[in-house]
Design a protein around this motif. Structure first.
Motif, PDB file in Angstrom:
ATOM      1  N   GLN A  47     -64.286   6.576 149.524  1.00  0.00           N
ATOM      2  CA  GLN A  47     -65.126   7.708 149.901  1.00  0.00           C
ATOM      3  C   GLN A  47     -65.462   8.557 148.671  1.00  0.00           C
ATOM      4  O   GLN A  47     -66.585   9.037 148.517  1.00  0.00           O
ATOM      5  N   GLY A  48     -64.487   8.752 147.795  1.00  0.00           N
ATOM      6  CA  GLY A  48     -64.743   9.491 146.556  1.00  0.00           C
ATOM      7  C   GLY A  48     -65.764   8.785 145.687  1.00  0.00           C
ATOM      8  O   GLY A  48     -66.630   9.429 145.076  1.00  0.00           O
TER       9      GLY A  48
ATOM     10  N   THR B  49     -62.963  11.261 140.965  1.00  0.00           N
ATOM     11  CA  THR B  49     -61.915  11.878 140.154  1.00  0.00           C
ATOM     12  C   THR B  49     -61.046  12.811 140.983  1.00  0.00           C
ATOM     13  O   THR B  49     -59.812  12.800 140.882  1.00  0.00           O
ATOM     14  N   GLU B  50     -61.676  13.617 141.802  1.00  0.00           N
ATOM     15  CA  GLU B  50     -60.917  14.543 142.650  1.00  0.00           C
ATOM     16  C   GLU B  50     -60.083  13.788 143.676  1.00  0.00           C
ATOM     17  O   GLU B  50     -58.935  14.161 143.957  1.00  0.00           O
ATOM     18  N   ALA B  51     -60.644  12.708 144.237  1.00  0.00           N
ATOM     19  CA  ALA B  51     -59.882  11.898 145.184  1.00  0.00           C
ATOM     20  C   ALA B  51     -58.662  11.284 144.501  1.00  0.00           C
ATOM     21  O   ALA B  51     -57.566  11.232 145.081  1.00  0.00           O
TER      22      ALA B  51
ATOM     23  N   ILE C  47     -53.293   4.903 139.405  1.00  0.00           N
ATOM     24  CA  ILE C  47     -54.392   5.591 140.097  1.00  0.00           C
ATOM     25  C   ILE C  47     -55.539   5.889 139.152  1.00  0.00           C
ATOM     26  O   ILE C  47     -56.715   5.585 139.447  1.00  0.00           O
ATOM     27  N   PHE C  48     -55.230   6.451 137.988  1.00  0.00           N
ATOM     28  CA  PHE C  48     -56.311   6.858 137.093  1.00  0.00           C
ATOM     29  C   PHE C  48     -56.887   5.686 136.302  1.00  0.00           C
ATOM     30  O   PHE C  48     -58.059   5.716 135.926  1.00  0.00           O
ATOM     31  N   VAL C  49     -56.073   4.667 136.046  1.00  0.00           N
ATOM     32  CA  VAL C  49     -56.635   3.456 135.435  1.00  0.00           C
ATOM     33  C   VAL C  49     -57.615   2.793 136.401  1.00  0.00           C
ATOM     34  O   VAL C  49     -58.703   2.362 136.014  1.00  0.00           O
ATOM     35  N   GLY C  50     -57.236   2.732 137.674  1.00  0.00           N
ATOM     36  CA  GLY C  50     -58.136   2.166 138.676  1.00  0.00           C
ATOM     37  C   GLY C  50     -59.428   2.949 138.790  1.00  0.00           C
ATOM     38  O   GLY C  50     -60.523   2.365 138.844  1.00  0.00           O
ATOM     39  N   SER C  51     -59.318   4.274 138.794  1.00  0.00           N
ATOM     40  CA  SER C  51     -60.515   5.116 138.860  1.00  0.00           C
ATOM     41  C   SER C  51     -61.367   4.955 137.604  1.00  0.00           C
ATOM     42  O   SER C  51     -62.600   4.877 137.682  1.00  0.00           O
TER      43      SER C  51
END
Length: 214
Positions: free
Chosen positions: A13-14, A168-170, A184-188
């Motif tokens: 969704q993000g 990013t917020e998600a 999480i942040f590597v995936g994003s």
């Protein structure tokens, strides 16, 4: 990896919100950028001055400051909008200054003879710009505009500062629950990289096609 799969609906969704922000902001920035470019190359001194002031102002202000100022400051004088709409407008207005500069460089690359020929045919300034100058100018700035689009994509990550739940917020919210920042942040980050790569691929193909058509 499992944490990404467990929270895939929120992250997806993000990502959709990020794509919506990107497309809407790009359209707004492109339209406004063309108008500012027309002002900057206009034969009317006042319009040129206004166009220059616009570009100089927004190129020297941080986007985050503008987002916070508009979202939290304007309600003090009775002007308030939803976070998503505010983010789209602010990002579009900000990016338009950079797009206008890229387009102006393309306009300057078109030979003066083209403009003189358009005037000789009786075309007005607006007609010559729309029908003769801009179509040729766009061919020379496809790659710069692609780079600016990638910059715009990365800029949408700041929308979380005004409560827009983008990718990013998600990711931040998921990390608060799971405390696994690397995954999480590597995936994003890979998702942003994939979008940027897609934009680069499209602009590269488009640039090659337009060069062949010259």
């Amino acid at each position: 990896m499992s944490v990404l799969l467990d929270h895939l609906p929120e992250l997806w969704q993000g990502l959709l919100v990020t794509l919506q922000l990107t497309v809407a902001s790009f359209v707004g920035a492109a339209v406004l950028g063309v108008l500012v470019t027309a002002m900057r190359v206009s034969p009317v001194p006042v319009l040129r001055a206004l166009g220059t002031a616009y570009v100089e102002t927004f190129q020297n202000l941080p986007l985050l400051v503008l987002l916070v100022l508009v979202f939290f400051g304007l309600p003090e004088i009775g002007i308030k909008g939803p976070p998503m709409a505010t983010a789209i407008v602010v990002i579009a207005v900000y990016q338009a200054a950079y797009m206008a500069e890229a387009l102006r460089s393309g306009v300057n690359s078109v030979s003066k003879g083209q403009a003189e020929a358009a005037r000789a045919l009786g075309l007005t300034f607006g007609q010559s710009l729309r029908l003769v100058i801009l179509p040729q100018a766009l061919r020379t700035v496809v790659q710069p505009l692609g780079n600016l689009t990638i910059q715009l994509i990365m800029s949408t990550a700041l929308a979380g500062a005004i409560s827009v739940v983008d990718l990013t917020e998600a990711a931040k919210r998921v990390n608060l629950q799971e405390a696994q920042p690397i995954a999480i942040f590597v995936g994003s980050g890979l998702a942003y990289a994939a979008i940027a790569a897609a934009v680069g691929y499209v602009t590269g193909r488009l640039e090659r096609r337009l060069v062949i058509m010259r």
